[in-house]
Motif scaffolding. Sequence first.
Motif, PDB file in Angstrom:
ATOM      1  N   GLY A   1      70.006  67.536  36.703  1.00 36.15           N
ATOM      2  CA  GLY A   1      70.192  66.368  37.572  1.00 36.15           C
ATOM      3  C   GLY A   1      71.504  66.373  38.325  1.00 36.15           C
ATOM      4  O   GLY A   1      71.833  65.383  39.001  1.00 36.15           O
ATOM      5  N   VAL A   2      72.262  67.455  38.261  1.00 29.72           N
ATOM      6  CA  VAL A   2      73.567  67.496  38.920  1.00 29.72           C
ATOM      7  C   VAL A   2      73.721  68.712  39.834  1.00 29.72           C
ATOM      8  O   VAL A   2      74.835  68.981  40.312  1.00 29.72           O
TER       9      VAL A   2
ATOM     10  N   LEU B   1      61.346  62.231  45.710  1.00 23.83           N
ATOM     11  CA  LEU B   1      60.869  62.196  44.333  1.00 23.83           C
ATOM     12  C   LEU B   1      61.697  63.170  43.499  1.00 23.83           C
ATOM     13  O   LEU B   1      62.270  64.125  44.036  1.00 23.83           O
ATOM     14  N   ALA B   2      61.751  62.931  42.205  1.00 24.17           N
ATOM     15  CA  ALA B   2      62.535  63.825  41.347  1.00 24.17           C
ATOM     16  C   ALA B   2      61.911  63.936  39.966  1.00 24.17           C
ATOM     17  O   ALA B   2      61.297  62.987  39.461  1.00 24.17           O
TER      18      ALA B   2
ATOM     19  N   LEU C   1      60.074  66.592  46.856  1.00 23.13           N
ATOM     20  CA  LEU C   1      60.097  66.538  45.394  1.00 23.13           C
ATOM     21  C   LEU C   1      61.115  67.545  44.876  1.00 23.13           C
ATOM     22  O   LEU C   1      60.978  68.752  45.094  1.00 23.13           O
ATOM     23  N   VAL C   2      62.142  67.045  44.213  1.00 18.07           N
ATOM     24  CA  VAL C   2      63.189  67.900  43.662  1.00 18.07           C
ATOM     25  C   VAL C   2      63.032  68.005  42.150  1.00 18.07           C
ATOM     26  O   VAL C   2      62.885  66.983  41.466  1.00 18.07           O
TER      27      VAL C   2
ATOM     28  N   VAL D   1      61.396  57.614  43.373  1.00 21.83           N
ATOM     29  CA  VAL D   1      60.652  57.610  42.110  1.00 21.83           C
ATOM     30  C   VAL D   1      61.088  58.842  41.317  1.00 21.83           C
ATOM     31  O   VAL D   1      61.058  59.953  41.851  1.00 21.83           O
ATOM     32  N   ALA D   2      61.490  58.631  40.074  1.00 24.23           N
ATOM     33  CA  ALA D   2      61.942  59.752  39.247  1.00 24.23           C
ATOM     34  C   ALA D   2      61.196  59.770  37.926  1.00 24.23           C
ATOM     35  O   ALA D   2      61.069  58.737  37.256  1.00 24.23           O
ATOM     36  N   LEU D   3      60.692  60.941  37.560  1.00 24.70           N
ATOM     37  CA  LEU D   3      60.135  61.147  36.228  1.00 24.70           C
ATOM     38  C   LEU D   3      61.240  61.739  35.357  1.00 24.70           C
ATOM     39  O   LEU D   3      61.768  62.813  35.671  1.00 24.70           O
TER      40      LEU D   3
END
Length: 286
Positions: free
Chosen positions: A191-192, A211-212, A185-186, A227-229
């Motif tokens: 986001g960069v 995951l992010a 999980l990151v 999967v990204a929130l």
Amino acid sequence: MWQGPAETPPTARIAMLAPSMQPSERRVAEAIAADVDISIERTAQEIADAVEVGRTTVVRTAQTLGYDGYPQLRVALARERASSAPSQDAAADATMLGALRGAVDRFASRLAHTVSAVTEETLAAFVGELDGATRLLVAANGLSAPVGADLSMRLTSAGRPAEYVADTLGQQITASQLGAGSACLVVSGSGVNRASIDVMTAARASGARVLAITSFPRSPVAEMADVALVVAPINDSFRDELLYTSRAALMLVTESVVGLLVSRRGASATAAQMATFSVLGHSLSE
């Protein structure tokens, strides 16, 4: 092109998508966000003249934000403006306390936007991944690092053991050894972050799920994740996000996600929390 929920307000879409737009579209989007009231009154041609771009660029910007054209964007802007609570006149109070109250009021007024890009399906999938992973690595760097460290501790306290490695090279080494059934999980507001992207690459190569949690849906971190929130930034633009670097919205969402995981796990999570309270109790002194 916007692919999130239809109810996401236009200014929140601009904040999330502007960094990945073409330069001319970004100028249009940021000009609209800078003065919503004037933008509502202007036509596409008037916006184009003000920003010094072609009318087609304004239309294309509206379409990138998920609207059929600029008239539909104007309507959405008007709807957002009408539904927002009247702001407090903090400008008249030039004291430090007045400035503090103004900042808190501004944050509170945008809280509803923070989860406007999250869908039920994505959230359920995200919590399910957290619950089902045999091993979980939480990675975060730069200004998101405190959020990652806090999230790891909260997950562990809730009975979902999570590893957190502060060193960027250590993160990559750990991620490369995760393997199938594990998850990485990151947390990356921008986001960069290059180090976080390298961790995701190593985790994916190992066979782990990725995951992010990030603020920009078209960022490398969001696009690499299984999967990204996407947590809409509190600030109105990417420039403001870099200048003021608030991670408060990310922290709020991560705390709430842990709460959802506790509810999903039921008795086992409750037992883990009781054990945590016992340890905390023994650590306190008069």
